[in-house]
Design a protein around this motif. Structure first.
Motif, PDB file in Angstrom:
ATOM      1  N   ALA A   1       0.824  -1.216   0.000  1.00 45.23           N
ATOM      2  CA  ALA A   1       0.000   0.000   0.000  1.00 45.23           C
ATOM      3  C   ALA A   1       0.859   1.268   0.000  1.00 45.23           C
ATOM      4  O   ALA A   1       0.338   2.361  -0.222  1.00 45.23           O
TER       5      ALA A   1
ATOM      6  N   ASN B   1       0.169   5.250   2.925  1.00 45.76           N
ATOM      7  CA  ASN B   1      -0.971   4.615   3.597  1.00 45.76           C
ATOM      8  C   ASN B   1      -0.549   3.839   4.842  1.00 45.76           C
ATOM      9  O   ASN B   1      -1.341   3.083   5.409  1.00 45.76           O
TER      10      ASN B   1
ATOM     11  N   ARG C   1     -13.138  -4.283  -0.022  1.00 44.09           N
ATOM     12  CA  ARG C   1     -12.366  -3.439  -0.950  1.00 44.09           C
ATOM     13  C   ARG C   1     -10.859  -3.580  -0.741  1.00 44.09           C
ATOM     14  O   ARG C   1     -10.078  -3.213  -1.603  1.00 44.09           O
TER      15      ARG C   1
ATOM     16  N   ASN D   1      -9.003  -4.964  -3.570  1.00 45.29           N
ATOM     17  CA  ASN D   1      -9.018  -4.304  -4.887  1.00 45.29           C
ATOM     18  C   ASN D   1      -7.685  -3.630  -5.214  1.00 45.29           C
ATOM     19  O   ASN D   1      -7.489  -3.157  -6.325  1.00 45.29           O
ATOM     20  N   PHE D   2      -6.804  -3.547  -4.223  1.00 49.85           N
ATOM     21  CA  PHE D   2      -5.486  -2.915  -4.396  1.00 49.85           C
ATOM     22  C   PHE D   2      -5.573  -1.493  -4.942  1.00 49.85           C
ATOM     23  O   PHE D   2      -4.741  -1.054  -5.707  1.00 49.85           O
ATOM     24  N   ASN D   3      -6.648  -0.802  -4.538  1.00 47.78           N
ATOM     25  CA  ASN D   3      -6.836   0.580  -4.951  1.00 47.78           C
ATOM     26  C   ASN D   3      -6.823   1.410  -3.665  1.00 47.78           C
ATOM     27  O   ASN D   3      -7.806   2.030  -3.279  1.00 47.78           O
ATOM     28  N   PHE D   4      -5.649   1.342  -2.979  1.00 47.86           N
ATOM     29  CA  PHE D   4      -5.589   1.760  -1.582  1.00 47.86           C
ATOM     30  C   PHE D   4      -5.967   3.213  -1.335  1.00 47.86           C
ATOM     31  O   PHE D   4      -6.704   3.526  -0.415  1.00 47.86           O
ATOM     32  N   THR D   5      -5.441   4.129  -2.174  1.00 47.29           N
ATOM     33  CA  THR D   5      -5.647   5.546  -1.881  1.00 47.29           C
ATOM     34  C   THR D   5      -7.133   5.877  -1.824  1.00 47.29           C
ATOM     35  O   THR D   5      -7.605   6.572  -0.933  1.00 47.29           O
ATOM     36  N   GLU D   6      -7.877   5.313  -2.784  1.00 46.45           N
ATOM     37  CA  GLU D   6      -9.307   5.597  -2.812  1.00 46.45           C
ATOM     38  C   GLU D   6     -10.066   4.798  -1.752  1.00 46.45           C
ATOM     39  O   GLU D   6     -10.990   5.309  -1.111  1.00 46.45           O
ATOM     40  N   ASP D   7      -9.668   3.547  -1.556  1.00 49.81           N
ATOM     41  CA  ASP D   7     -10.487   2.648  -0.732  1.00 49.81           C
ATOM     42  C   ASP D   7     -10.199   2.692   0.767  1.00 49.81           C
ATOM     43  O   ASP D   7     -11.098   2.439   1.571  1.00 49.81           O
TER      44      ASP D   7
END
Ligand code: HEM
Length: 405
Positions: free
Chosen positions: A73, A77, A174, A177-183
Motif C-alpha cells: 500500500a 498509507n 475493498r 481491490n489494491f486501490n488503496f488511496t481511494e479505498d
C-alpha cells in the motif's frame, strides 16, 4: 547445494493472457505433466502440483502474503495499517496458534450445525418470491444475499441490521481491490463502525449471554487466556471479510457447474443425501478461490531450491485440485467420488479456513433446497463469469429457469 530460485530456468506462464479460467488451468496442467512443479508467472513464482502446494502451506517458514499488504500500500498509507491490530488472517507462529486455539471450539461441526435451521430459513425466504415465476438470476437473487443474515445470526446481530452488515462486508472487501488511496478511508470507516457495533454487543453479552458466536468467544478460554475486546472486534471483522464473498461465490460456482453437468444435478435431485459429497466435489472441480500466496520469512530450502528471504510464492488451487497424481480421473465431475485427499479450496496448514464447517453447512443446506423447490432447474441464457484475475471468483450473472416454463 540448493540453487537460488532466481537463477533457475523455469517455464514462464503468461496467465494474464489466458482468456478463461479453464485455459489458465490447462496451461498449468501442461507444465505439471512435463514435471515442472514450479513456474514463473506475471505474479511471481507459482507451484503447480497438489503435494508441493500442501507442503508450502504447511511449512511454517512461509508466511501469509496478505501480511505484506501494508508494504504494497506504500508509505502514504502506512498509518492505516499501523493503527490496526493484526488479524488471525495475517498473524503467524505462537500469536496465531493462540488465537486459533481460543476460537476453535466456536467453529466446530457442532457449532455450525446450530445454524442449519437459520440457513434453511434464509434460503427458503430468498426463494419464496421467485418460485411462482419460473425463473431467477441466481447471483443477485440468491448467492449475494445468502451469507449475510447467516453471519449476523452467527455473531448474534438482530435481523434489522442485516443491511448494515451487508454494506460493511462490501466496504471491507475493498481491501482486495489494491486501490488503496481511494479505498482505505472507506475501509477505515467500515472498520470503525463494525468495531463500535461489536463493542456494544460485547458489553451486552457479558451480562446477558446468548446462543451466538460472540458469547462463545467471550467465554472461550484456553489455559486462563481470553480474547481481549480488541481481539473480539478483529475476529468479527475477519469473519465478515472471510465468510461472505467466499460463500456467495462458491454457491454460484457450484450451481453453475451443476447446470453444465445436468446428469450430476439429476443425481443430487434424486439423492439429496449426496449433498455433502456434491459440495466437496464441486469445490474441488470449480472452487471460488484461485489460490493463495506466501513469502519466505527466512531463507528457505525446498526440493533443492533456495527461496531467499522475502521471496513470494503462490499456489494454484485450480491446478492442484485437478492434479492427476492425487485425483483419479480429475476432469470428471462425480458427486459419488470417494477421495482420500481433500480439495485445497479451503487451503491447508495453519491458516486452513476457520469457517470451513460453517461454509460446508451453508452449501449443504442450500443445494438440496434449490433442487427440491426449483424442479427442472436449468440455464436460461449464458453464464457470465467474473474476470479470471479476481482472487474470489464465480459467476457474475447466472440466469436460471425451472418448472415447465
Ligand atoms: C466456501 C466458502 C469459503 C471458502 C472457499 C474459504 C476459503 C478459505 C481459504 C482458502 C482460507 C485460507 C487462506 C490462506 O491460506 O491464505 C480461508 C481462511 C479463513 N476463512 Fe474461509 N472460506 C470460506 C468460508 C468461510 C466462512 C463462512 C468463514 C467464517 C465464518 C471463514 C473464515 C475464515 C477465516 C477466519 C480464515 C483465516 C484463518 C487463519 O488465517 O487462521 N471462511 N478460507
Amino acid at each position: 547445494m540448493a540453487v537460488n530460485v532466481h537463477d533457475l530456468d523455469l517455464p514462464y506462464l503468461d496467465l494474464l493472457n489466458a482468456q478463461t479460467r479453464e485455459e489458465r488451468r490447462q496451461l498449468v496442467e501442461e507444465v505439471r505433466k512435463a514435471d515442472h512443479w514450479l513456474v514463473r508467472t506475471p505474479g511471481g513464482y507459482m507451484i503447480t502440483s497438489y503435494d508441493d502446494s500442501v507442503a508450502l502451506l504447511r511449512d511454517r517458514r512461509f508466511h501469509q502474503f496478505a501480511a505484506k499488504l501494508a508494504e504494497l500500500a506504500g508509505e502514504e498509507n502506512a498509518a492505516f495499517f499501523e493503527e490496526r491490530r493484526a488479524s488471525i488472517l495475517t498473524t503467524e507462529g505462537d500469536a496465531h496458534g493462540r488465537l486459533r486455539r481460543i476460537v476453535a471450539p466456536a467453529f466446530t461441526p457442532k457449532a455450525a450445525d446450530r445454524l442449519r435451521p437459520s440457513m434453511r430459513e434464509v434460503m427458503n425466504r430468498l426463494l419464496d418470491p421467485h418460485v411462482a415465476e419460473g425463473h431467477l438470476e441466481l447471483v443477485g437473487d440468491v448467492c449475494d444475499p445468502y451469507p449475510i443474515p447467516i453471519v449476523c445470526r452467527l455473531l448474534g446481530a438482530p435481523e434489522e441490521d442485516w443491511k448494515l452488515f451487508s454494506r460493511w462486508a462490501g466496504d471491507l472487501l475493498r481491501i482486495f481491490n489494491f486501490n488503496f488511496t481511494e479505498d482505505l478511508p472507506i475501509i477505515a470507516a467500515a472498520q470503525n463502525e463494525v468495531g463500535a457495533y461489536v463493542r456494544e454487543m460485547i458489553e451486552r453479552r457479558r451480562t446477558e449471554p446468548a446462543d451466538d458466536l460472540l458469547t462463545d468467544l467471550i467465554a472461550a478460554e484456553e489455559a486462563g487466556d481470553r480474547l481481549s475486546t480488541e481481539e473480539l472486534e478483529s475476529m468479527a471483522i475477519a469473519v465478515l471479510i472471510a465468510g461472505t464473498d467466499t460463500t456467495r461465490n462458491q454457491l454460484g460456482c457450484s450451481v453453475a457447474l451443476f447446470m453444465e453437468h445436468p446428469d450430476q444435478w439429476a443425481l443430487l435431485v434424486e439423492r439429496p443425501e449426496l449433498a455433502p459429497r456434491a459440495v466437496e466435489e464441486s469445490m474441488r472441480y470449480l472452487g471460488a478461490i484461485n489460490g493463495t500466496a506466501r513469502f519466505a520469512s527466512e531463507d528457505v530450502e525446498y526440493r533443492g531450491v533456495l527461496f531467499p528471504k522475502d521471496t513470494a510464492v503462490s499456489t494454484s488451487f485450480i491446478a492442484a485440485n485437478r492434479d492427476e497424481h492425487v485425483f483419479t480421473d480429475p476432469t470428471t465431475l462425480d458427486i459419488t467420488r470417494e477421495s482420500a485427499a481433500p480439495h485445497l479450496t479451503f487451503g491447508s496448514g495453519i491458516h486452513f479456513c476457520l469457517g470451513a464447517w460453517l461454509a460446508r453447512a451453508e452449501l449443504q443446506e442450500a443445494l438440496p433446497i434449490l433442487a427440491r423447490r426449483l424442479p427442472g432447474l436449468r440455464l436460461d441464457g449464458a453464464i457470465e463469469w467474473k474476470p479470471n484475475t479476481v482472487g474470489i471468483w464465480g459467476p457474475a450473472h447466472l440466469p436460471l429457469k425451472f418448472g415447465a416454463a
